[in-house]
Design a protein around this motif. Structure first.
Motif, PDB file in Angstrom:
ATOM      1  N   THR A 195       2.303  -4.609 -10.994  1.00  0.00           N
ATOM      2  CA  THR A 195       3.063  -5.565 -11.255  1.00  0.00           C
ATOM      3  C   THR A 195       4.667  -5.179 -10.787  1.00  0.00           C
ATOM      4  N   LEU A 196       4.741  -3.811 -11.286  1.00  0.00           N
ATOM      5  CA  LEU A 196       6.284  -3.452 -10.939  1.00  0.00           C
ATOM      6  C   LEU A 196       6.468  -3.194  -9.278  1.00  0.00           C
ATOM      7  N   ALA A 197       5.244  -2.945  -8.623  1.00  0.00           N
ATOM      8  CA  ALA A 197       5.505  -3.151  -7.135  1.00  0.00           C
ATOM      9  C   ALA A 197       5.652  -4.265  -6.618  1.00  0.00           C
ATOM     10  N   GLY A 198       4.795  -5.219  -7.270  1.00  0.00           N
ATOM     11  CA  GLY A 198       5.175  -6.637  -6.796  1.00  0.00           C
ATOM     12  C   GLY A 198       6.519  -7.265  -7.142  1.00  0.00           C
ATOM     13  N   ARG A 199       7.193  -6.799  -8.269  1.00  0.00           N
ATOM     14  CA  ARG A 199       8.406  -7.273  -8.547  1.00  0.00           C
ATOM     15  C   ARG A 199       9.567  -6.614  -7.533  1.00  0.00           C
ATOM     16  N   ILE A 200       9.170  -5.451  -7.273  1.00  0.00           N
ATOM     17  CA  ILE A 200      10.223  -4.697  -6.341  1.00  0.00           C
ATOM     18  C   ILE A 200      10.027  -5.273  -4.911  1.00  0.00           C
ATOM     19  N   ALA A 201       8.749  -5.628  -4.371  1.00  0.00           N
ATOM     20  CA  ALA A 201       8.812  -6.228  -3.353  1.00  0.00           C
ATOM     21  C   ALA A 201       9.453  -7.588  -3.001  1.00  0.00           C
ATOM     22  N   ASP A 202       9.196  -8.451  -4.084  1.00  0.00           N
ATOM     23  CA  ASP A 202       9.891  -9.893  -4.268  1.00  0.00           C
ATOM     24  C   ASP A 202      11.410  -9.742  -4.054  1.00  0.00           C
ATOM     25  N   THR A 203      11.815  -8.678  -4.894  1.00  0.00           N
ATOM     26  CA  THR A 203      13.367  -8.566  -4.828  1.00  0.00           C
ATOM     27  C   THR A 203      13.893  -8.038  -3.580  1.00  0.00           C
ATOM     28  N   VAL A 204      13.124  -7.188  -3.078  1.00  0.00           N
ATOM     29  CA  VAL A 204      13.628  -6.572  -1.568  1.00  0.00           C
ATOM     30  C   VAL A 204      13.579  -7.677  -0.608  1.00  0.00           C
ATOM     31  N   LEU A 205      12.521  -8.488  -0.410  1.00  0.00           N
ATOM     32  CA  LEU A 205      12.487  -9.634   0.565  1.00  0.00           C
ATOM     33  C   LEU A 205      13.642 -10.622   0.336  1.00  0.00           C
ATOM     34  N   ALA A 206      14.249 -10.770  -0.830  1.00  0.00           N
ATOM     35  CA  ALA A 206      15.235 -11.744  -1.079  1.00  0.00           C
ATOM     36  C   ALA A 206      16.494 -11.407  -0.640  1.00  0.00           C
ATOM     37  N   ILE A 207      16.776 -10.016  -0.354  1.00  0.00           N
ATOM     38  CA  ILE A 207      18.160  -9.335   0.156  1.00  0.00           C
ATOM     39  C   ILE A 207      18.518  -9.973   1.452  1.00  0.00           C
ATOM     40  N   SER A 208      17.510 -10.036   2.444  1.00  0.00           N
ATOM     41  CA  SER A 208      17.921 -10.489   3.741  1.00  0.00           C
ATOM     42  C   SER A 208      16.754 -11.116   4.386  1.00  0.00           C
ATOM     43  N   GLN A 209      17.297 -12.101   5.067  1.00  0.00           N
ATOM     44  CA  GLN A 209      16.275 -12.985   6.112  1.00  0.00           C
ATOM     45  C   GLN A 209      15.945 -12.108   7.233  1.00  0.00           C
ATOM     46  N   ARG A 210      16.660 -10.946   7.465  1.00  0.00           N
ATOM     47  CA  ARG A 210      16.010 -10.096   8.629  1.00  0.00           C
ATOM     48  C   ARG A 210      14.774  -9.329   8.102  1.00  0.00           C
ATOM     49  N   ILE A 211      14.421  -9.196   6.668  1.00  0.00           N
ATOM     50  CA  ILE A 211      13.364  -8.418   6.530  1.00  0.00           C
ATOM     51  C   ILE A 211      11.945  -9.377   6.515  1.00  0.00           C
ATOM     52  N   ARG A 212      11.271  -9.032   7.469  1.00  0.00           N
ATOM     53  CA  ARG A 212       9.830  -9.481   7.635  1.00  0.00           C
ATOM     54  C   ARG A 212       8.693  -9.309   6.595  1.00  0.00           C
ATOM     55  N   HIS A 213       8.563  -8.211   6.418  1.00  0.00           N
ATOM     56  CA  HIS A 213       7.641  -7.606   5.491  1.00  0.00           C
ATOM     57  C   HIS A 213       8.253  -6.377   4.767  1.00  0.00           C
ATOM     58  N   VAL A 214       7.552  -6.230   3.579  1.00  0.00           N
ATOM     59  CA  VAL A 214       8.094  -4.687   2.950  1.00  0.00           C
ATOM     60  C   VAL A 214       6.798  -4.102   2.252  1.00  0.00           C
ATOM     61  N   HIS A 215       6.810  -2.858   2.299  1.00  0.00           N
ATOM     62  CA  HIS A 215       5.646  -1.995   1.778  1.00  0.00           C
ATOM     63  C   HIS A 215       6.406  -1.326   0.798  1.00  0.00           C
TER      64      HIS A 215
END
Length: 120
Positions: A74-94
């Protein structure tokens, strides 16, 4: 634009995630590794056209030290969602969350969970 990656390794904090009451009360060390697949502008040298990795690091830390969850998945998923919201330049996050003191009943170096999320 160029396909690129930004990697932040070992974002560390003492946090209170876990199922056991002792994990919630006492907390333990966690670390997070984040790799972003990004559209990278390698020509302009303009910060406004880049993903600001200081912002990424701070947002990861905010989630890591924020509201406790039972599962590091759950923590990893929350972090991923937060990071993706930072910039439209981010296509994928691991995102890999390390919990080296996980109470599993045997000696081991680390428990880690990795998730990958795509921008929508």
């Amino acid at each position: 634009m160029t396909d690129g990656q930004i990697t932040l390794t070992g974002i560390r904090a003492h946090a209170h995630h876990g199922v056991l009451a002792s994990e919630r009360e006492l907390g333990q060390p966690f670390s997070v590794d984040v790799t972003l697949d990004v559209d990278m502008d390698t020509d302009s040298d303009d910060l406004t056209k880049a993903v600001n990795y200081a912002t990424v690091a701070q947002q990861v830390l905010n989630v890591l030290t924020g509201e406790p969850v039972n599962l590091i998945e759950t923590l990893a998923g929350r972090i991923a969602d937060t990071v993706l919201a930072i910039s439209q330049r981010i296509r994928h996050v691991h995102v890999t969350v390390h919990k080296p003191h996980a109470p599993v009943g045997i000696a081991l170096d680390d428990v880690a969970v990795t998730c990958r999320k795509d921008a929508e």
